[in-house]
Design an enzyme around this catalytic site. Sequence first.
Site, PDB file in Angstrom:
ATOM      1  CG  HIS A 229      78.944 -16.874 -16.705  1.00  0.00           C
ATOM      2  ND1 HIS A 229      79.415 -17.297 -15.489  1.00  0.00           N
ATOM      3  CD2 HIS A 229      79.859 -17.448 -17.596  1.00  0.00           C
ATOM      4  CE1 HIS A 229      80.590 -18.135 -15.717  1.00  0.00           C
ATOM      5  NE2 HIS A 229      80.653 -17.925 -17.024  1.00  0.00           N
ATOM      6  NE  ARG A 296      86.453 -24.747 -10.329  1.00  0.00           N
ATOM      7  CZ  ARG A 296      86.205 -25.586 -11.036  1.00  0.00           C
ATOM      8  NH1 ARG A 296      86.558 -27.102 -10.370  1.00  0.00           N
ATOM      9  NH2 ARG A 296      85.709 -25.604 -12.088  1.00  0.00           N
TER      10      ARG A 296
HETATM   11  C1  LIG Z   1      86.738 -13.618 -24.386  1.00  0.00           C
HETATM   12  C2  LIG Z   1      86.170 -13.606 -23.240  1.00  0.00           C
HETATM   13  C3  LIG Z   1      85.113 -14.415 -22.595  1.00  0.00           C
HETATM   14  C4  LIG Z   1      85.010 -13.758 -21.221  1.00  0.00           C
HETATM   15  C5  LIG Z   1      85.410 -12.260 -21.627  1.00  0.00           C
HETATM   16  C6  LIG Z   1      86.538 -12.663 -22.341  1.00  0.00           C
HETATM   17  O1  LIG Z   1      87.096 -11.146 -22.671  1.00  0.00           O
HETATM   18  C7  LIG Z   1      87.716 -13.038 -21.479  1.00  0.00           C
HETATM   19  C8  LIG Z   1      87.042 -13.561 -19.967  1.00  0.00           C
HETATM   20  C9  LIG Z   1      86.134 -14.362 -20.453  1.00  0.00           C
HETATM   21  C10 LIG Z   1      85.176 -14.723 -19.035  1.00  0.00           C
HETATM   22  C11 LIG Z   1      85.666 -15.488 -17.978  1.00  0.00           C
HETATM   23  C12 LIG Z   1      84.846 -15.617 -16.808  1.00  0.00           C
HETATM   24  C13 LIG Z   1      83.401 -15.522 -17.180  1.00  0.00           C
HETATM   25  C14 LIG Z   1      83.021 -14.512 -18.245  1.00  0.00           C
HETATM   26  C15 LIG Z   1      81.388 -14.380 -18.532  1.00  0.00           C
HETATM   27  C16 LIG Z   1      83.924 -13.112 -17.794  1.00  0.00           C
HETATM   28  O2  LIG Z   1      83.520 -12.517 -17.073  1.00  0.00           O
HETATM   29  O3  LIG Z   1      84.887 -13.101 -18.226  1.00  0.00           O
HETATM   30  C17 LIG Z   1      83.976 -14.862 -19.579  1.00  0.00           C
HETATM   31  C18 LIG Z   1      83.673 -13.794 -20.711  1.00  0.00           C
HETATM   32  C19 LIG Z   1      82.427 -14.384 -21.572  1.00  0.00           C
HETATM   33  O4  LIG Z   1      82.419 -15.498 -21.923  1.00  0.00           O
HETATM   34  O5  LIG Z   1      81.823 -13.467 -22.053  1.00  0.00           O
HETATM   35  O1  LIG Z   2      86.203 -21.956 -13.301  1.00  0.00           O
HETATM   36  C1  LIG Z   2      85.243 -22.641 -13.846  1.00  0.00           C
HETATM   37  O2  LIG Z   2      85.139 -23.784 -13.524  1.00  0.00           O
HETATM   38  C2  LIG Z   2      84.440 -22.146 -14.631  1.00  0.00           C
HETATM   39  C3  LIG Z   2      85.018 -20.768 -15.442  1.00  0.00           C
HETATM   40  C4  LIG Z   2      84.039 -20.205 -16.462  1.00  0.00           C
HETATM   41  O3  LIG Z   2      83.191 -20.362 -16.340  1.00  0.00           O
HETATM   42  C5  LIG Z   2      84.647 -19.126 -17.309  1.00  0.00           C
HETATM   43  O4  LIG Z   2      85.901 -18.628 -17.112  1.00  0.00           O
HETATM   44  O5  LIG Z   2      83.836 -18.656 -18.047  1.00  0.00           O
HETATM   45 FE   LIG Z   3      81.944 -19.525 -17.991  1.00  0.00          FE
END
Ligand SMILES: C=C1C[C@]23C[C@@]1(O)CC[C@H]2[C@@]12CCC[C@@](C)(C(=O)O1)[C@H]2[C@@H]3C(=O)O
Ligand SMILES: O=C(O)CCC(=O)C(=O)O
Ligand SMILES: [Fe+2]
Length: 347
Positions: A229, A296
């Site tokens: 992503h 991790r």
């Molecule tokens: C501000 C944010 C970015 C995020 C969505 C969120 O609301 C909080 C979680 C973030 C995260 C972390 C894991 C990868 C990601 C793509 C997801 O599914 O939740 C990112 C979101 C993002 O950057 O869109």
């Molecule tokens: O855990 C990681 O190394 C990456 C996490 C991440 O890609 C995210 O929180 O958007």
């Molecule tokens: Fe990410």
Amino acid sequence: METSLSQAYTDTHIPPHQIIPLDFESVRELPESHIWTPAVEDRHHNEREELLPVPPVIDLGAPDVTELVGNACRRWGMFQVTNHGVPLGLVDDVEAHARRLFELPADRKLKALRSPSGATGYGVARISPFFDKLMWHEGFTIMGSAVDHAKQLWPHRYEEFCDVMDNYQKKMKSIAYKILLIALKALGVDEEDEEKISSSMLYESNGALQLNSYPSCPNPRQAVGLAPHTDTQLLTILHQNNTNGLQIFQQGIGWIPIPPIPGALVVNLGDLMHILSNACFHAVYHRVVPNDTSHRFTVGYFYGPPIEAVVAPLAKLPSPRFRAVTVKEYIGIKNKHLEKSLSLIGI
Ligand SMILES: C=C1C[C@]23C[C@@]1(O)CC[C@H]2[C@@]12CCC[C@@](C)(C(=O)O1)[C@H]2[C@@H]3C(=O)O
Ligand SMILES: O=C(O)CCC(=O)C(=O)O
Ligand SMILES: [Fe+2]
């Protein structure tokens, strides 16, 4: 109280059973639900790993920091920073509290489950509904104060967790702002432009903290920690414990591991920076692979403008490649279209 960023997610409704992560402690084999195919060998190991180019590690106090950051943003969309001013004790505390949270029994963690239209709390990654298989991952999202969910986890001992998360968010916000100013300078933004941008969208920024856990996995070759992503906001600042797993994709090279460096923080550019920079800088495509030996933990801070702010390519950059969007509108597009989102706003 949550910041308004959570309001950008209220239009989505995910049924609660699709938010609940696996109880990793209870399984000894990879369940069918978590087996990703095809499981190609080189997804995890590149035999010439030591020969791969890697994003730079930048000393934020270096005299040529603007040039270094600019080059890294153009070439990689990612770099690591040292000399960032975040006390290592605070980083250790955040990691210890994340560990303490994820080590709770599954039924306790579920007390803080994210709600169907919510953005904060315990659950699978937001991108999960886009994939047929589930990820070897559990997360906990904080926007503003974590107090409501922390009380559900530890009714009598939630304050320390909240204090540490608050302090860390404050610190992250200030270094994210610092890094953003360096990146803008590298794009040629002068002080006058900077003032305009700051008053229109950066003065009141928005942030979210995401605690990530990737337990050791019985069959890592067939599992995915976090699916590929790009992050959505302007930039992400990531702390990783001393366990490998993060990889970035580079055209013509493939997946490149980003090894944890003690004391350094990883900086990722997200979609909003891609738009703002008119694709001079790019959002980095990344993923996490699990392993069978260690657990991790990572802590990501996502930094962006308020949800009502309009983001568009900087006026001084020629031939805009994207139309203007509000942050809220873009989050809505991403919630529906994930990877296609940037091309959907292309002109
Ligand atoms: C501000 C944010 C970015 C995020 C969505 C969120 O609301 C909080 C979680 C973030 C995260 C972390 C894991 C990868 C990601 C793509 C997801 O599914 O939740 C990112 C979101 C993002 O950057 O869109
Ligand atoms: O855990 C990681 O190394 C990456 C996490 C991440 O890609 C995210 O929180 O958007
Ligand atoms: Fe990410």
